[in-house]
Design an enzyme around this catalytic site. Structure first.
Site, mmCIF file in Angstrom:
data_model
loop_
_atom_site.group_PDB
_atom_site.id
_atom_site.type_symbol
_atom_site.label_atom_id
_atom_site.label_comp_id
_atom_site.label_asym_id
_atom_site.label_seq_id
_atom_site.Cartn_x
_atom_site.Cartn_y
_atom_site.Cartn_z
ATOM 1 N N GLY A 148 0.811 0.713 -25.369
ATOM 2 C CA GLY A 148 1.401 0.548 -24.041
ATOM 3 C C GLY A 148 1.200 1.790 -23.190
ATOM 4 N N GLY A 198 5.996 0.254 -19.098
ATOM 5 C CA GLY A 198 7.459 0.338 -19.133
ATOM 6 C C GLY A 198 8.111 0.070 -17.782
ATOM 7 N N CYS A 211 8.169 3.134 -15.688
ATOM 8 C CA CYS A 211 6.908 3.892 -15.635
ATOM 9 C C CYS A 211 6.261 3.788 -14.266
ATOM 10 C CB CYS A 211 5.883 3.306 -16.597
ATOM 11 S SG CYS A 211 6.376 3.339 -18.277
ATOM 12 N N GLY A 236 6.962 -1.405 -24.176
ATOM 13 C CA GLY A 236 7.132 -1.433 -22.719
ATOM 14 C C GLY A 236 6.849 -2.785 -22.102
ATOM 15 N N ARG A 294 16.303 6.110 -17.365
ATOM 16 C CA ARG A 294 15.318 6.962 -16.696
ATOM 17 C C ARG A 294 14.083 7.135 -17.565
ATOM 18 N NH1 ARG A 294 17.857 13.084 -16.786
ATOM 19 N NH2 ARG A 294 17.800 13.415 -19.022
ATOM 20 N N GLY A 295 12.943 7.213 -16.899
ATOM 21 C CA GLY A 295 11.694 7.462 -17.602
ATOM 22 C C GLY A 295 11.740 8.878 -18.173
ATOM 23 N N GLU A 322 6.037 10.860 -13.700
ATOM 24 C CA GLU A 322 5.354 9.598 -14.012
ATOM 25 C C GLU A 322 6.376 8.554 -14.451
ATOM 26 O OE1 GLU A 322 1.763 9.630 -16.344
ATOM 27 O OE2 GLU A 322 1.107 11.494 -15.407
#
Ligand code: XMP
Length: 475
Positions: free
Chosen positions: A293, A297, A300, A334, A381-382, A412
């Site tokens: 992946g 996500g 993402c 993701g 959160r990423g 990112e």
């Protein structure tokens, strides 16, 4: 140029089914070369998704959680310990105090570890007593020594006792804790009725050979990764996950080599990749499972920022061609929003799915729910978002960050809210229920049959519109 697809681009064609009840389908699978799970669900190693509470529920349901790495090594080890100790039928190293400790110390330990009794040993590890809630319930003098309160009339068993024999002893003697001592009276372990009862309620939970819940933990590819791996392995972690956004990288290959050199055959998962070449290189480097992946996500933005990635369904199919040849399981990481996505990911060749955003909204994810316009939400959160990156750098540099540091980050990932969805067990139940249904539509009794029977059709925008509820007003 090749065309690539994701979950919403396709549907699985219904096949003749011999499954008469969806309860009969077998959802067991492999996380990695040597780890078997009863459901194909893995909680993502993100700091808004998986710490010990999430990992415990996932393992209790038959899946597994991966403890994220965005904390100090001792803290990550504590998280692993909490999972490992949460449901151990036979505890090898029970919490102990000595007779000269005070009631205050005992109460603190009981509170901190969430236990209802403490074994008392002398300095040579000989068992001399046991202190349980019963012994202290009305005692107000916290300076009292444990020796004045503990019970010394002890029922113990030999360390070789089986769980069935232990159950008989616990029942016959009306006790809840059975210390295990050898012929020299040295303490060798503990069996509690609470742990036996818990293990009965959840027969499908993912467990190691000692009856403890399975748990994985993430490591990076720089800095303290070797010390981190060593500490996690010493804490009996079941799998290490090399966590790097672009897994088809020389850094990952070197990390796999280092881990193998230092720690031999620890179960090792590496990723993330999105191509057959990446999969092959990681397998040849010696890992036991591949995480697939790039940019899929929910949080993402890699595909927007870097213009790189492969839509998830094609990524799984490409990686699966190679992984199947080498008998190495794939984790689709993701982009899972529904149980239908899980069915498609498995049918395309994944053995498990890793879930972030969907689990971030549950009770067991780190953090508390927030209230917005009368609705409850949780934060997700990423791990490459601005907040997560700044937090990590500030912690690593052990100081505060100034405003200039913000400018040096190219995020990112994003920080977001997801609706509060209740307990993770409820969410997982619904997801697995949907997967069972998908298996039945594929005419499959197990996941392997599902992959063999799967036939995808590409759908149009109109087909997708027809697939969701339409021409009605939802209530
Ligand atoms: P879902 O869709 O389940 O995806 O929320 C979880 C996965 O997303 C990845 N992840 C990121 N990817 N930037 C990215 O490009 C990020 O900041 C980020 N944080 C997490 C990760 O693979 C996770 O398991």
């Amino acid at each position: 140029m090749k065309k690539a697809y994701t979950f919403d681009d396709v549907l699985l064609v219904p096949k003749k089914s011999y499954v008469t009840t969806r309860k009969d389908v077998d959802t067991s699978t492999k996380l990695s070369r040597n780890i078997k799970l009863n459901i194909p669900i893995v909680a993502a190693n993100m700091d808004t998704v998986c710490e010990h509470k999430m990992a415990i529920v996932c393992a209790q349901q038959g899946g597994i959680g991966i403890i994220h790495r965005f904390m100090s090594v001792p803290d990550q080890v504590k998280e692993v310990n909490k999972v490992k100790r949460s449901e151990m039928i036979r505890i090898d190293t029970p919490y102990c105090l000595t007779p000269s400790h005070t009631l205050l110390v005992a109460k603190k330990l009981m509170d901190e570890k969430g236990i209802s009794g403490i074994l008392v040993t002398d300095n040579g590890d000989n068992l001399v007593g046991i202190l349980t809630n019963r012994d202290i319930v009305f005692e107000e003098n916290v300076d009292m020594k444990i020796s004045e309160l503990m019970s010394t009339d002890l029922i113990t068993a030999d360390p070789s006792i089986s769980i069935e024999e232990a159950k008989v002893m616990l029942q016959k003697n009306r006790i809840e804790k059975l210390p295990l001592v050898d012929s020299n009276k040295k303490l060798k372990g503990l069996i509690t009725s609470k742990d036996i009862i818990k293990s009965k309620i959840l027969p499908d939970s993912s467990k190691d050979a000692k009856g403890r819940l399975l748990v994985g933990a993430a490591i990076g590819v720089r800095g303290d990764f070797i010390q981190r791996a060593e500490a996690l392995i010493n804490a009996d972690v079941d799998a290490l996950v090399i966590d790097i956004a672009h897994g088809h990288s020389i850094l990952t290959l070197e990390t796999i080599k280092e881990i193998r050199k230092n720690f031999g055959d620890i179960e090792l998962i590496a990723g993330n990749v999105a191509t057959s070449d990446g999969t092959l290189e990681l397998i040849e480097a010696g890992c036991d499972s591949i995480k697939v992946g790039v940019g899929s996500g929910s949080i993402c933005i890699t595909r927007l920022v870097a213009g790189s990635g492969v839509p998830q369904l094609t990524a799984i199919m490409d990686c699966a061609k190679v992984a199947k040849e080498h008998n190495i399981p794939l984790i689709s990481d993701g982009g899972i929003r529904t149980s239908g996505d899980i069915a498609k990911a498995i049918a395309a060749g994944a053995s498990t799915v890793m879930i972030g955003g969907l689990l971030a909204g549950t009770e067991e994810s780190p953090g508390v729910p927030i209230l917005r316009h009368g609705q409850r939400y949780k934060v997700v959160r990423g791990m490459a978002s601005l907040g997560a990156t700044i937090g990590r750098e500030s912690r690593e540099k052990k100081g505060s960050f100034d405003e200039l540091d913000f400018g040096s980050v190219v995020p990112e990932g994003v920080e977001a809210m997801v609706p509060y969805r209740g307990t993770a067990a409820e969410v997982i139940f619904q997801l697995v229920g949907g997967l069972r249904s998908g298996m039945s539509y594929c005419g499959a009794k197990n996941l392997e049959e599902m992959q063999n029977n799967a036939e995808f059709v590409q759908i149009t925008t109109a087909g997708w519109k027809e697939s969701t509820s339409h021409d009605v007003e939802l209530i």
